[in-house]
Each structure stands twice: as C-alpha cells, then as structure tokens.
Design an enzyme around this catalytic site. Structure first.
Site, PDB file in Angstrom:
ATOM      1  N   TYR A  64       0.864  -1.181   0.000  1.00 17.80           N
ATOM      2  CA  TYR A  64       0.000   0.000   0.000  1.00 17.80           C
ATOM      3  C   TYR A  64       0.894   1.222   0.000  1.00 17.80           C
ATOM      4  O   TYR A  64       1.865   1.286   0.753  1.00 17.80           O
ATOM      5  CB  TYR A  64      -0.897  -0.006   1.237  1.00 17.80           C
ATOM      6  CG  TYR A  64      -1.794   1.213   1.374  1.00 17.80           C
ATOM      7  CD1 TYR A  64      -2.883   1.407   0.531  1.00 17.80           C
ATOM      8  CD2 TYR A  64      -1.560   2.167   2.366  1.00 17.80           C
ATOM      9  CE1 TYR A  64      -3.708   2.518   0.664  1.00 17.80           C
ATOM     10  CE2 TYR A  64      -2.385   3.277   2.501  1.00 17.80           C
ATOM     11  CZ  TYR A  64      -3.452   3.447   1.647  1.00 17.80           C
ATOM     12  OH  TYR A  64      -4.259   4.549   1.796  1.00 17.80           O
ATOM     13  N   ASP A 116       9.313   2.963  -0.658  1.00 11.34           N
ATOM     14  CA  ASP A 116       8.304   3.592   0.191  1.00 11.34           C
ATOM     15  C   ASP A 116       8.628   3.182   1.624  1.00 11.34           C
ATOM     16  O   ASP A 116       8.296   2.087   2.061  1.00 11.34           O
ATOM     17  CB  ASP A 116       6.908   3.129  -0.227  1.00 11.34           C
ATOM     18  CG  ASP A 116       5.824   3.769   0.634  1.00 11.34           C
ATOM     19  OD1 ASP A 116       6.173   4.393   1.659  1.00 11.34           O
ATOM     20  OD2 ASP A 116       4.640   3.640   0.282  1.00 11.34           O
ATOM     21  N   LYS A 171       4.921   9.023   8.706  1.00 13.74           N
ATOM     22  CA  LYS A 171       4.768   8.378  10.032  1.00 13.74           C
ATOM     23  C   LYS A 171       5.799   8.832  11.069  1.00 13.74           C
ATOM     24  O   LYS A 171       5.701   9.933  11.579  1.00 13.74           O
ATOM     25  CB  LYS A 171       4.747   6.857   9.867  1.00 13.74           C
ATOM     26  CG  LYS A 171       3.625   6.453   8.882  1.00 13.74           C
ATOM     27  CD  LYS A 171       2.969   5.159   9.157  1.00 13.74           C
ATOM     28  CE  LYS A 171       1.930   4.871   8.075  1.00 13.74           C
ATOM     29  NZ  LYS A 171       0.782   4.154   8.463  1.00 13.74           N
TER      30      LYS A 171
HETATM   31  N1  PMP Z   1       3.000   4.206   2.234  1.00 16.33           N
HETATM   32  C1  PMP Z   1       2.971   3.265   3.179  1.00 16.33           C
HETATM   33  C2  PMP Z   1       3.991   2.174   3.158  1.00 16.33           C
HETATM   34  C3  PMP Z   1       2.001   3.322   4.185  1.00 16.33           C
HETATM   35  O1  PMP Z   1       1.972   2.372   5.126  1.00 16.33           O
HETATM   36  C4  PMP Z   1       1.071   4.374   4.182  1.00 16.33           C
HETATM   37  C5  PMP Z   1      -0.019   4.499   5.233  1.00 16.33           C
HETATM   38  N2  PMP Z   1      -0.288   3.417   5.997  1.00 16.33           N
HETATM   39  C6  PMP Z   1       1.148   5.335   3.172  1.00 16.33           C
HETATM   40  C7  PMP Z   1       2.130   5.226   2.212  1.00 16.33           C
HETATM   41  C8  PMP Z   1       0.197   6.490   3.125  1.00 16.33           C
HETATM   42  O2  PMP Z   1       0.470   7.362   4.160  1.00 16.33           O
HETATM   43  P1  PMP Z   1      -0.666   8.347   4.706  1.00 16.33           P
HETATM   44  O3  PMP Z   1      -1.707   7.493   5.346  1.00 16.33           O
HETATM   45  O4  PMP Z   1       0.069   9.229   5.662  1.00 16.33           O
HETATM   46  O5  PMP Z   1      -1.188   9.099   3.529  1.00 16.33           O
END
Ligand code: PMP
Length: 425
Positions: A142, A237, A265
């Site tokens: 994701y 990511d 995060k």
């Molecule tokens: N990339 C990863 C690996 C994530 O785990 C997440 C959110 N869980 C995101 C992108 C998206 O981040 P956000 O919820 O802050 O938009």
C-alpha cells in the site's frame, strides 16, 4: 447506550462510515470502533475511560510512545509562535539536514503533509525525470490512496477485498503494472517486455500493508539491478520502515540504496508529515528548480517540523532499536507460545519492532499467501483482545508496532491479557 456507541451513531450521521479513514470503522472485525479520549506512553483510553495497551501506535508513527514530554514541549513552544506561516521556517532546514544525513539515498528532500502525498509526488517526479509513464508496484503493498497505486493495494484495500477502486479511471490503472511481491522472475520478465517505458518501481522494502512480509534474499538486489539496467528509478516507500527499523531505514538495514525514498509516520512523530527525497539530479527536477510541479500551503508546517526534529533527536540519542527488537521478540514469541498451546495454526513475521500474527499454517511471503489467513479467526481474536484491553490493528493485513514506552512489564501484562482473551475464544 454507552458513550462510545452514542458518539459513533452521531459520527455515522455526519461522516462516511463515521470515520476519517476507512479501517478505523472496525468493519472487518465487527462491532463498534472505540473512540479515543487520550493516550500516554504505551496506553490509550477510550471515551468511556477503558484502558488499552496500545500495539497500533497510530499505525506506526508513535515510536517514542504517546505524548512524549520532549515532543509535546517542542510542539507547545512552537504553537505560541504561530501555527503556520506559509513561508520557510528554520525548523524545515534543520529537519531536511537531519533527514539527508540519516537516509543514505537522500541528498535533497521535499516536505509534504502525508505519506500519500509523498508517494504521489515521487511518482510524478519519476515520470517527469524519465519521460516514461509505466509504474511497477507489488500486490499487497500500500502506498497511500493515490489513483495509480490503489491497484491491488494492501492495508484497507486488502481488508475490504477491493480489487480496484471506483473513481480511478481505467486509463490511469492501465499504467500500473502489478507483480507478486518476492517474485524476481516476474520482475525480470516485465522489464524484458516493458523496460524502456517503465518510469519507476515502487515498493515497501519490508512490506507492512499485507501484514509484515520480509523481502527474500536477492529480491531487492534484482530490482535494483533491473531498474539500473533499464534506467528506471527505484523508489523505496519507507513511510512505515523509515526511522522505525533503523535510523537510516530499511535501506540501511538491508544494504540497498534506492534512487528515491518516501517517508512519513515516524518522521512527524504523530504530526501530519510526509517527505520524498533522493539524488540531487532527480530532486533538482522539482519546482521551482525544475519543471515537475508540487506544492502545499501547509508543507513544512512548523509544528510538524519541531515534532519531527524532536522525535529524531530522541531516536539518535537513545538508539532504541536493540531494545525494541528484544521487546518485540518477547511479545511475538509469547503470543506464538499461547497460540500453540491452544492448537491455533499461525505464522508470525517479524522484523525489529513490527510484526504480524497470521492465522494460517502457510509461510507468508506474498499477498497470496497472506490471504490464506483465517480472517474470521482474526476478527474473533481482535475482539477478544480489545475486550481484555489490548489494542492491535483492526485487520489481519496490518503490522503491530511497539514503542520505546513499552516496558517488559507491559509486555508481560499484555501477554496475561492475551492469554485470558484466548481462553474465551
Ligand atoms: N505508504 C505506506 C507504506 C504506508 O503504510 C502508508 C499508510 N499506511 C502510506 C504510504 C500512506 O500514508 P498516509 O496514510 O500518511 O497518507
């Protein structure tokens, strides 16, 4: 009606699903979601005053524990000086310097307000830099809710079994090539076929959004080789893994240097913050230096900046990674023992302070094997834990997180609660 239920019924009237983000509705595990009043250290309390030991940690950011006094103080002090300027502040420069020094692949960084924005902007930049359109992603990873990357997504998309999502034009989806995680062979074949048109490969170097899945030996190496061979960009990511697995992220731990990295995060320590960065010649294509436009009214927000700086300062000072690893192993081993005693089939994938308990008897190495998990069993497990005061992510396809605020005593206390919960199953 309980206060929680009363508030949730109002929430549902005025907010879709009663929430600001889908998985918070606890739909896949059943029952009303909890509504949180406050949190401190490794504990969280709902509006009814019930206490939970927290292994959700806000889906990852809370690595120091909730309301860490140094972070709170930094945010309060900054709040008195203004919440947003819409102009550059010195804290951005401090945090950018820290990020560039800590994350090997980053020479320059651009701050945004979420992980989604970081990834969305990195993909645009990869397309702008290479002049190509195709993006390769992996099933079960994701990367936020950006159109191109919702195809075969993990996290909430996996939880709800949504194959694609309404509102994403087919023309967009067609530009995303989706491959199984840990399948180097499929990757090589795809590059043979589309290599010259692939702008980038994006992946979670350690997956967290189909539950925790580790990259197999050589998988990342093959991706790095192929992207290099075809002059595509490799984007890690590290929104979850950045500063969580080590100060330099998964790339430092696993010894692979991507062309670009997305962060979020932990970087914001609980405040809204994301970032993307990479090699100088790539980042120099971002506006106003280059032709790839990306902007934000609240970008570089001073409250997020000071929360991020303080969080990283504490991590640099305390170096908690060995402690977190030991504690997390104690918890995951303890859970495994309890499940074994009950004869419940399971697999636990863990790295550092993140892990997932999969209710399956198969090794979990990609999204297909993750999906062999018994999600009904997970739902019962989740609700039993919640009732005993243990909060874990409300989905089989997510990672549990620990923080520096968890102690051995908290872990033993949690294991007692989990044992009691299991006896009620
Ligand atoms: N990339 C990863 C690996 C994530 O785990 C997440 C959110 N869980 C995101 C992108 C998206 O981040 P956000 O919820 O802050 O938009």
């Amino acid at each position: 009606m309980s206060k929680n239920a009363e508030l949730f019924s109002i929430a549902k009237r005025y907010m879709p699903g009663g929430v600001s983000s889908p998985v918070r509705a606890f739909k896949s595990v059943g029952g009303d979601p909890i509504i949180v009043e406050r949190a401190q250290g490794c504990k969280i309390w709902d509006v009814e005053g019930k206490e939970y030991i927290d292994f959700l940690c806000s889906w990852g950011p809370i690595i120091l524990g909730h309301a860490h006094p140094e972070v709170v103080q930094a945010v309060c002090e900054q709040a008195h000086k203004g919440l947003s300027y819409g102009l550059t502040n010195p804290h951005e420069i401090t945090l950018a310097t820290m990020v560039a020094n800590l994350v090997q692949s980053i020479d320059k960084v651009r701050f945004v307000s979420s992980g989604t924005e970081a990834v969305m902007s990195a993909i645009r930049l990869a397309r702008g830099y290479t002049g190509r359109n195709y993006v390769v992603k992996f099933e079960g990873c994701y990367h936020g809710h950006y159109d191109s990357l919702l195809v075969s997504g993990g996290s909430g998309v996996a939880t709800f079994g949504i194959p694609g999502t309404a509102g994403v034009p087919e023309e967009m989806a067609k530009l995303t090539l989706v491959l199984p995680y840990n399948d180097s062979h499929a990757l090589i074949e795809t590059f043979e076929k589309y290599g010259e048109d692939i702008a980038c490969v994006i992946l979670e170097p350690v997956a967290g959004n189909m539950g925790v899945v580790l990259p197999e030996e050589d998988f990342l190496k093959v991706i790095a080789e192929q992207t290099k061979k075809y002059a595509s960009l490799l984007i890690f990511d590290e929104v979850i893994t950045g500063f969580r697995l080590s100060l330099g992220g998964a790339q430092e731990l696993l010894g692979i240097k991507p062309d670009m990295t997305c962060l979020g995060k932990v970087l914001g320590g609980g405040m809204p913050l994301g970032a993307y960065g990479g090699k100088e010649d790539i980042m120099n294509k971002v506006s106003p230096e280059g032709p790839v436009y990306q902007a934000g009214t609240l970008s570089g927000n001073p409250l997020s900046m000071v929360a991020g700086i303080k969080t990283l300062e504490v991590l640099i000072r305390e170096k908690p990674y060995a402690y977190l690893e030991e504690l997390t192993q104690r918890l995951s081993d303890g859970i495994s023992d309890l499940l074994r005693e009950k004869g419940i089939p399971h697999r636990i994938n863990r790295i550092g302070s993140m892990f997932t308990v999969f209710f399956t008897d198969q090794e979990v190495k990609d999204f297909q094997s993750a999906k062999s998990s018994d999600t009904q069993m997970f739902a019962r497990f989740f609700r039993a834990l919640l009732s005993e005061g243990v909060l874990i992510p409300p989905s089989q396809f997510e990672a549990w997180f620990l923080s520096m605020a968890h102690t051995q005593e908290d872990i033993d206390n949690a294991l007692e609660r989990i044992k009691k919960a299991l006896s009620s199953l």
